[in-house]
Write an enzyme that holds these catalytic residues in place. Structure first.
Site, PDB file in Angstrom:
ATOM      1  N   ALA A 288      48.979  36.370 -27.381  1.00 26.79           N
ATOM      2  CA  ALA A 288      48.980  37.351 -26.287  1.00 26.79           C
ATOM      3  C   ALA A 288      48.140  36.890 -25.102  1.00 26.79           C
ATOM      4  O   ALA A 288      48.391  37.277 -23.966  1.00 26.79           O
ATOM      5  CB  ALA A 288      48.481  38.704 -26.797  1.00 26.79           C
ATOM      6  N   THR A 289      47.131  36.074 -25.351  1.00 31.63           N
ATOM      7  CA  THR A 289      46.328  35.562 -24.239  1.00 31.63           C
ATOM      8  C   THR A 289      47.200  34.692 -23.333  1.00 31.63           C
ATOM      9  O   THR A 289      47.203  34.862 -22.097  1.00 31.63           O
ATOM     10  CB  THR A 289      45.134  34.730 -24.762  1.00 31.63           C
ATOM     11  OG1 THR A 289      44.333  35.570 -25.600  1.00 31.63           O
ATOM     12  CG2 THR A 289      44.289  34.200 -23.623  1.00 31.63           C
TER      13      THR A 289
ATOM     14  N   ASN B 172      42.319  47.780 -27.810  1.00 22.53           N
ATOM     15  CA  ASN B 172      41.868  47.067 -29.006  1.00 22.53           C
ATOM     16  C   ASN B 172      40.521  47.548 -29.537  1.00 22.53           C
ATOM     17  O   ASN B 172      40.154  47.236 -30.656  1.00 22.53           O
ATOM     18  CB  ASN B 172      41.783  45.566 -28.720  1.00 22.53           C
ATOM     19  CG  ASN B 172      40.957  45.254 -27.495  1.00 22.53           C
ATOM     20  OD1 ASN B 172      41.284  45.701 -26.391  1.00 22.53           O
ATOM     21  ND2 ASN B 172      39.888  44.525 -27.660  1.00 22.53           N
TER      22      ASN B 172
ATOM     23  N   GLN C  49      48.147  45.256 -29.356  1.00 28.44           N
ATOM     24  CA  GLN C  49      47.711  46.189 -30.402  1.00 28.44           C
ATOM     25  C   GLN C  49      48.767  47.246 -30.733  1.00 28.44           C
ATOM     26  O   GLN C  49      48.560  48.068 -31.633  1.00 28.44           O
ATOM     27  CB  GLN C  49      46.423  46.903 -29.966  1.00 28.44           C
ATOM     28  CG  GLN C  49      45.214  45.997 -29.844  1.00 28.44           C
ATOM     29  CD  GLN C  49      44.645  45.565 -31.185  1.00 28.44           C
ATOM     30  OE1 GLN C  49      44.902  46.179 -32.223  1.00 28.44           O
ATOM     31  NE2 GLN C  49      43.874  44.501 -31.170  1.00 28.44           N
TER      32      GLN C  49
ATOM     33  N   SER D  29      51.362  39.620 -29.830  1.00 29.03           N
ATOM     34  CA  SER D  29      50.559  38.656 -30.586  1.00 29.03           C
ATOM     35  C   SER D  29      50.920  38.718 -32.064  1.00 29.03           C
ATOM     36  O   SER D  29      50.881  39.791 -32.668  1.00 29.03           O
ATOM     37  CB  SER D  29      49.075  38.991 -30.413  1.00 29.03           C
ATOM     38  OG  SER D  29      48.297  38.195 -31.282  1.00 29.03           O
TER      39      SER D  29
ATOM     40  N   HIS E 174      49.304  37.565 -34.821  1.00 31.29           N
ATOM     41  CA  HIS E 174      48.266  37.849 -35.826  1.00 31.29           C
ATOM     42  C   HIS E 174      47.723  39.266 -35.751  1.00 31.29           C
ATOM     43  O   HIS E 174      46.896  39.650 -36.570  1.00 31.29           O
ATOM     44  CB  HIS E 174      47.136  36.814 -35.757  1.00 31.29           C
ATOM     45  CG  HIS E 174      46.187  36.959 -34.606  1.00 31.29           C
ATOM     46  ND1 HIS E 174      44.921  37.476 -34.763  1.00 31.29           N
ATOM     47  CD2 HIS E 174      46.307  36.655 -33.298  1.00 31.29           C
ATOM     48  CE1 HIS E 174      44.298  37.455 -33.588  1.00 31.29           C
ATOM     49  NE2 HIS E 174      45.125  36.970 -32.686  1.00 31.29           N
TER      50      HIS E 174
ATOM     51  N   THR F 119      57.193  21.710 -27.417  1.00 31.01           N
ATOM     52  CA  THR F 119      58.064  21.936 -28.568  1.00 31.01           C
ATOM     53  C   THR F 119      57.758  23.295 -29.197  1.00 31.01           C
ATOM     54  O   THR F 119      56.600  23.606 -29.463  1.00 31.01           O
ATOM     55  CB  THR F 119      57.859  20.812 -29.606  1.00 31.01           C
ATOM     56  OG1 THR F 119      58.114  19.571 -28.952  1.00 31.01           O
ATOM     57  CG2 THR F 119      58.781  20.981 -30.798  1.00 31.01           C
TER      58      THR F 119
ATOM     59  N   CYS G 116      36.253  39.595 -29.302  1.00 29.51           N
ATOM     60  CA  CYS G 116      36.278  38.527 -28.299  1.00 29.51           C
ATOM     61  C   CYS G 116      35.105  38.597 -27.353  1.00 29.51           C
ATOM     62  O   CYS G 116      34.999  37.802 -26.438  1.00 29.51           O
ATOM     63  CB  CYS G 116      37.568  38.590 -27.502  1.00 29.51           C
ATOM     64  SG  CYS G 116      38.987  38.874 -28.533  1.00 29.51           S
TER      65      CYS G 116
HETATM   66  C1  LIG Z   1      44.022  40.209 -29.649  1.00 23.72           C
HETATM   67  C2  LIG Z   1      44.397  40.689 -28.313  1.00 23.72           C
HETATM   68  C3  LIG Z   1      44.784  39.809 -27.293  1.00 23.72           C
HETATM   69  C4  LIG Z   1      44.776  38.321 -27.491  1.00 23.72           C
HETATM   70  O1  LIG Z   1      45.764  37.944 -28.394  1.00 23.72           O
HETATM   71  P1  LIG Z   1      45.818  36.462 -28.991  1.00 23.72           P
HETATM   72  O2  LIG Z   1      47.190  36.396 -29.577  1.00 23.72           O
HETATM   73  O3  LIG Z   1      44.727  36.385 -29.991  1.00 23.72           O
HETATM   74  O4  LIG Z   1      45.655  35.518 -27.848  1.00 23.72           O
HETATM   75  C5  LIG Z   1      45.131  40.342 -26.086  1.00 23.72           C
HETATM   76  N1  LIG Z   1      45.116  41.664 -25.866  1.00 23.72           N
HETATM   77  C6  LIG Z   1      44.764  42.546 -26.813  1.00 23.72           C
HETATM   78  C7  LIG Z   1      44.791  43.998 -26.518  1.00 23.72           C
HETATM   79  C8  LIG Z   1      44.386  42.090 -28.058  1.00 23.72           C
HETATM   80  O5  LIG Z   1      44.029  42.957 -28.993  1.00 23.72           O
END
Ligand SMILES: *Cc1c(COP(=O)(O)O)cnc(C)c1O
Length: 380
Positions: free
Chosen positions: A71-72, A154, A182, A202, A204, A240, A326
């Site tokens: 997501a970043t 989050n 989230q 994201s 994970h 890739t 974070c």
């Molecule tokens: C975890 C998170 C991100 C970042 O996601 P990644 O896939 O770890 O880069 C961005 N925004 C929110 C709201 C998050 O909870």
């Protein structure tokens, strides 16, 4: 094992997801960009199936899905990509609007753009963490290029009124970017219905693997690539494709759609039990709106205790966090935006319940907090 109640930081990759990814590492490893032999064509087919399923899961268009590392990266591509594309076509609109409670993955690229001549407005939120729609309406004008508001926070789990924000953006001719990290896999979210032009996902955060995510773009939204190279992902994200991880993201989303509503119902009951027990300790404040929030989130500030000491004690028996994973070290900008003091923010506990959370773990968490609070309050 220590009860794990930090599912906003990361979720375990579901064993079914690990199983779905398994063949794509060492057996079906061909490069999907190479269309000259059958193994590569099979990998390309898997990639395109995942693209379709991800689009379906969020009410988007298959051709709008751009796979990223998470997501970043999705937020960076969306925000910088929109700004750069606007600059290239000599667009008059350059204004960017967001909320003080957004994730750093959104706030930091926006601040970076602001330093490069894109005027940025960061709006406050109300004491419950919600956007003030009148303030937003006043901030979005003929010069606004893009509005970025997350679906679910989050730290405090607060759900923003996405449909109203989307309608406002479109009425004013601005784009609507939504960080869905989230929310996707946790609550129903359909891009088209909500007027979302760009949605970040994201892996994970929804029981999929780390290192994968997606930006889902409404076709037609101009985006400048932020990574140049072999022209993959429609020329918008070279490199890739991570086929095993992307297959994992697809599997995780499919799994989430199956159990999402039952999971939310079950976790909400556990969350309520937890909240009531913590409130009974006295001088415990909930952070964030009481009902417009994720079912699996609870964030509280405990009065009369030192935050550092509290977390030191909790660490022995449960995995919870203070603020966001974070931004370790600095006090939460989200809780500050709600008007919480430094001390209240430090003595906050974020609980993120998840698929595996049991009643016994909630009882253990209640016991751990009660014991720590009694110890610290007694000592002072
Ligand atoms: C975890 C998170 C991100 C970042 O996601 P990644 O896939 O770890 O880069 C961005 N925004 C929110 C709201 C998050 O909870």
């Amino acid at each position: 094992m220590l009860p794990y109640l930090d599912h906003h930081a990361s979720t375990p990759c579901d064993p079914a997801v690990v199983a779905a990814m398994a063949p794509w590492w060492s057996e079906r490893f061909a490069n999907p960009s190479n269309r000259l032999h059958r193994p590569a064509l099979e990998a390309a087919a898997a990639l395109e199936l995942a693209r379709r399923r991800v689009a379906e899961a969020v009410g988007g268009q298959t051709e709008g899905v751009i796979f990223t590392s998470g997501a970043t990266e999705a937020a960076n591509l969306a925000l910088k990509g929109v700004a750069e594309a606007a600059e290239e076509r000599g667009e008059r609109r350059r204004g960017l609007v967001t909320l003080a409670t957004e994730h750093r993955a959104v706030l930091d690229p926006l601040a970076w753009l602001a330093r490069r001549g894109f005027p940025l407005t960061v709006l406050p939120v109300d004491p419950d963490g919600l956007v003030d729609l009148d303030q937003l309406s006043a901030a979005v004008g003929p010069d606004t290029l893009l509005v970025s508001v997350m679906a679910a926070n989050n730290e405090i789990g607060v759900l923003q009124p996405l449909a109203a924000i989307g309608a406002l953006c479109h009425e004013r001719g601005a784009l609507f970017h939504c960080d869905g990290a989230q929310a996707v896999g946790h609550i129903p979210l359909a891009m088209a219905d909500l007027g979302i032009d760009l949605l970040g996902i994201s892996g994970h955060k929804l029981y999929g693997p780390k290192g994968v995510g997606a930006l889902v773009r409404r076709p037609g939204v101009a985006l400048a690539p932020q990574q140049h190279g072999g022209g993959q992902e429609g020329g918008l994200r070279a490199g890739t494709a991570a086929v095993p991880l992307i297959v994992g993201l697809q599997a995780a989303l499919e799994l989430a759609l199956v159990d999402r509503s039952a999971r939310a119902e079950r976790l909400e009951a556990l969350r309520e039990r937890l909240e009531q027990a913590l409130e009974a300790l006295g001088d415990v404040k909930r952070n964030g709106h009481p009902s417009l929030r994720l079912a699996h989130n609870l964030n509280v500030s405990v009065g009369g205790v030192d935050g550092g000491r509290l977390h030191q004690l909790l660490r022995r028996s449960i995995a919870v966090s203070s603020g966001s994973a974070c931004s370790q070290g600095s006090p939460s900008h989200v809780l500050a935006a709600l008007g919480r003091s430094r001390q209240e923010a430090a003595a906050s506990i974020r609980f993120g319940l998840g698929r595996s959370t049991s009643e016994a773990e909630i009882e253990a968490a209640i016991g751990a907090v009660a014991e720590a609070v009694a110890e610290l309050r007694h000592a002072s």
